[in-house]
Structures are given as C-alpha cells and as structure tokens.
Design an enzyme around this catalytic site. Sequence first.
Site, PDB file in Angstrom:
ATOM      1  N   ASP A  10       0.783  -1.251   0.000  1.00  0.00           N
ATOM      2  CA  ASP A  10       0.000   0.000   0.000  1.00  0.00           C
ATOM      3  C   ASP A  10       0.816   1.303   0.000  1.00  0.00           C
ATOM      4  OD1 ASP A  10      -2.007  -1.874   0.201  1.00  0.00           O
ATOM      5  OD2 ASP A  10      -2.791  -1.185   2.132  1.00  0.00           O
ATOM      6  N   LYS A  91      -4.974  -5.844  -5.627  1.00  0.00           N
ATOM      7  CA  LYS A  91      -5.832  -4.762  -5.159  1.00  0.00           C
ATOM      8  C   LYS A  91      -6.818  -5.329  -4.144  1.00  0.00           C
ATOM      9  CE  LYS A  91      -5.377  -1.794  -9.155  1.00  0.00           C
ATOM     10  NZ  LYS A  91      -5.775  -1.571 -10.548  1.00  0.00           N
ATOM     11  N   CYS A 125      -1.648  -2.845   7.932  1.00  0.00           N
ATOM     12  CA  CYS A 125      -1.690  -3.801   6.813  1.00  0.00           C
ATOM     13  C   CYS A 125      -0.410  -4.633   6.688  1.00  0.00           C
ATOM     14  CB  CYS A 125      -1.993  -3.073   5.512  1.00  0.00           C
ATOM     15  SG  CYS A 125      -3.677  -2.436   5.475  1.00  0.00           S
TER      16      CYS A 125
END
Length: 183
Positions: A10, A91, A125
């Site tokens: 990310d 994604k 994340c």
Amino acid sequence: MGKRALVVIDVQKDFVPGGALAVPEGDEVVGVINELMDDYDTIVLTQDWHPADDPSFVEQGGPWPPHCIQGTEGAELHPDLAADKADHIVKAAVNDKTSGTDLVEFLKNSNVEEVTMTGLALDYCVRETALSLADAGFKVKVHLPATRAVSEDTARKAIADFQESGIEPTGALEEAIPKPSQS
Ligand code: ZN
C-alpha cells in the site's frame, strides 16, 4: 531452491503526507523500497482499493476516513515507486492483503519460500499480511527501515506479534516509528 519475494504494501498517495490517511514519513519508504527491488526474485505490490461506500469508512459507521477509493488519485501508487518492476499487483480493501485475493497462490506458484515485507503501515496492513503469510507457511521477514508505523505503541505490539509468530524483523524499529515533531 525456494525464491525470495519482496512484498510492498500500500505505498499509495492517500497513505503519504498530504493524503487522506497519511502515515507520518510514509513517503520516506519509497527510495528504500526501490533500492531493495533488485535483490529479490519476485516483487509483489498491493494497493488498498475501497468502494466509495465501504463499510469501514466513518460515514457507514466504520473506523476510517474515506481513503484509497477505487479509481481516485488517492488510490494511485506513489509516483516515485518503481512499480514497473512489479511481477504482480494485488488490489484489496482489507487489512489482510491475503484475504479474498490470490496473493498466497501467486507466491506459491512462483516457488517463493521467503517473503520480505515492506510498505505502509507497519502496525496495520503490513502486520496483518505478515501474520497471514507466516500462517500460510512462508518464512517471513519485515524490513523495518522500509516501513513506517502510525504510532509507536501499535508498532511495538506488532513487533511482539511478529516474534510470537516466528517472523523476523530486520533493521532498527526506531526508523519505522514516528519521530517527535521538530517544531
Ligand atoms: Zn483501507
């Protein structure tokens, strides 16, 4: 011989200073990651990728301000990231980038045994995805100078979780945690 993958979580406009959900110093990982890329067999990038009415956004009662909405500028990869070197881009609109994606399958099909985690944010994340990849049987390292955390507390908790799961942090944690502001 098993291959080594670099996983870049990310590194997007909304997660660097000026973005909708900026991680302090988030843009400072870009150069470090670009330099690491040549040392790995396989490079995977992830992009946080939410629908505009995502239930994790505050308007829908979730915890996060709207960010990384599909197709918007904020969801674009950082312009200086060497994205052309990526073998695969995932994604995903979840903290755990293995959830509902083909990340694990891609790494296994590429004969990857060891992954090195980088990107944003260390305590969200990067942490979640590292733990899942360790669960999936990969040897996992987290290269701390190529990450930044949202807060020192949650960064230290992430390190404790890594150690419990056999994940090896490399480099100094101090590089990944926000510095006291200079002003
Ligand atoms: Zn998100």
